[in-house]
Enzyme design. Structure first.
Site, PDB file in Angstrom:
ATOM      1  CB  THR A 119      -8.873 -21.699 -11.575  1.00  0.00           C
ATOM      2  OG1 THR A 119      -7.850 -20.930 -10.947  1.00  0.00           O
ATOM      3  CG2 THR A 119     -10.042 -21.828 -10.624  1.00  0.00           C
ATOM      4  CB  THR A 127      -9.691 -14.216 -15.540  1.00  0.00           C
ATOM      5  OG1 THR A 127      -8.413 -14.430 -14.974  1.00  0.00           O
ATOM      6  CG2 THR A 127      -9.627 -13.032 -16.483  1.00  0.00           C
ATOM      7  N   GLY A 128      -9.773 -13.273 -12.320  1.00  0.00           N
ATOM      8  CA  GLY A 128      -9.455 -12.290 -11.285  1.00  0.00           C
ATOM      9  C   GLY A 128      -9.721 -12.914  -9.921  1.00  0.00           C
ATOM     10  CB  THR A 171      -9.829 -18.560 -14.092  1.00  0.00           C
ATOM     11  OG1 THR A 171      -9.945 -18.396 -12.698  1.00  0.00           O
ATOM     12  CG2 THR A 171     -10.787 -19.623 -14.590  1.00  0.00           C
ATOM     13  NE  ARG A 205     -10.713 -18.432  -2.904  1.00  0.00           N
ATOM     14  CZ  ARG A 205     -10.496 -18.170  -4.188  1.00  0.00           C
ATOM     15  NH1 ARG A 205     -10.172 -19.132  -5.021  1.00  0.00           N
ATOM     16  NH2 ARG A 205     -10.623 -16.952  -4.640  1.00  0.00           N
ATOM     17  CB  SER A 232      -3.238 -19.961 -12.131  1.00  0.00           C
ATOM     18  OG  SER A 232      -3.095 -19.755 -13.521  1.00  0.00           O
TER      19      SER A 232
HETATM   20  N1  GLY Z   1     -10.865 -16.545 -10.222  1.00  0.00           N
HETATM   21  C1  GLY Z   1     -10.273 -17.639  -9.617  1.00  0.00           C
HETATM   22  C2  GLY Z   1     -10.411 -17.678  -8.167  1.00  0.00           C
HETATM   23  O1  GLY Z   1     -10.490 -16.651  -7.511  1.00  0.00           O
HETATM   24  O2  GLY Z   1     -10.417 -18.747  -7.616  1.00  0.00           O
END
Ligand code: GLY
Length: 214
Positions: free
Chosen positions: A170, A203-204, A152, A180, A47
């Protein structure tokens, strides 16, 4: 006094290196960039950076940000492809007066002009994950979710001079649409730091995190 915190197990090696820097009297800026670069360079973290999972067109698009908690200067990149260390580009952007947050082709042009190292960030391992996901999507399992246990990398550092910094990096949501961008490079959402108060990173799933002022 010094300190450093980070998200996830994947941060441990980088964090250890950053902590060594701080212990020896190095700056919070140096510690954060060194520590996050280490995570970006490790090929098996799915990630972040090299080895990160790709978008639906099998391209790895990376987001990263850096913030200085004393000046409140920040730099960020979104949807940047094929540069080795997005956190270093973000830190470099933080010293600009304007144009601190660049995305896509603009971010890549800046990074190229500034001599940042290019690298193909899609690994064979990530291609296998992609192909497996395409197979599952074809079997109607089509809801996008953050991959379990990994997201992340975010870090906050405090150096012996009292300067705090924060950084994030990330590859974002696996199978995202090209272009995106999630919360991670957004100041006030993916991260914030003020040397007089403290710092935080998130993070999420970015689409959830951006609904609130984290
Ligand atoms: N938190 C990382 C993302 O949604 O891109």
């Amino acid at each position: 006094m010094w300190g450093m915190i980070a998200t996830w197990r994947m941060a441990v090696e980088g964090l250890t290196e950053g902590a060594n820097t701080l212990e020896k009297g190095g700056s919070a800026e140096e510690a954060i960039v060194k520590a996050i670069s280490e995570v970006e360079d490790f090929p098996y973290y799915k990630s972040v950076g090299y080895g990160g999972l790709p978008n639906e067109e099998m391209e790895v698009e990376l987001d990263a940000a850096y913030m200085n908690g004393t000046t409140l200067d920040f730099g960020a990149v979104g949807a940047v492809k094929d540069f080795k260390n997005p956190i270093k580009i973000a830190r470099r952007l933080s010293v600009e007066k304007a144009n601190n947050f660049l995305v896509g082709v603009g971010a890549e042009k800046f990074a190229h002009k500034e001599g940042f190292e290019r690298k193909t960030m899609l690994t064979d391992r990530a291609k296998i994950h992609y192909k497996n996901r395409v197979h599952k999507l074809n079997q109607q399992e089509n809801e996008l979710t953050p991959y379990s246990g990994h997201d992340t990398v975010g870090m906050v550092a405090l150096d012996q001079q009292g300067l705090m910094t924060a950084g994030t990096s990330t590859s974002g949501l696996f199978m995202k649409k090209p272009g995106r961008v999630g919360d991670s490079p957004v100041i006030g959402s993916g991260l914030y730091v003020d040397s007089e108060i403290g710092g935080a990173t998130a993070t999420g799933l970015g689409e959830d995190l951006m609904k609130g002022m984290v």
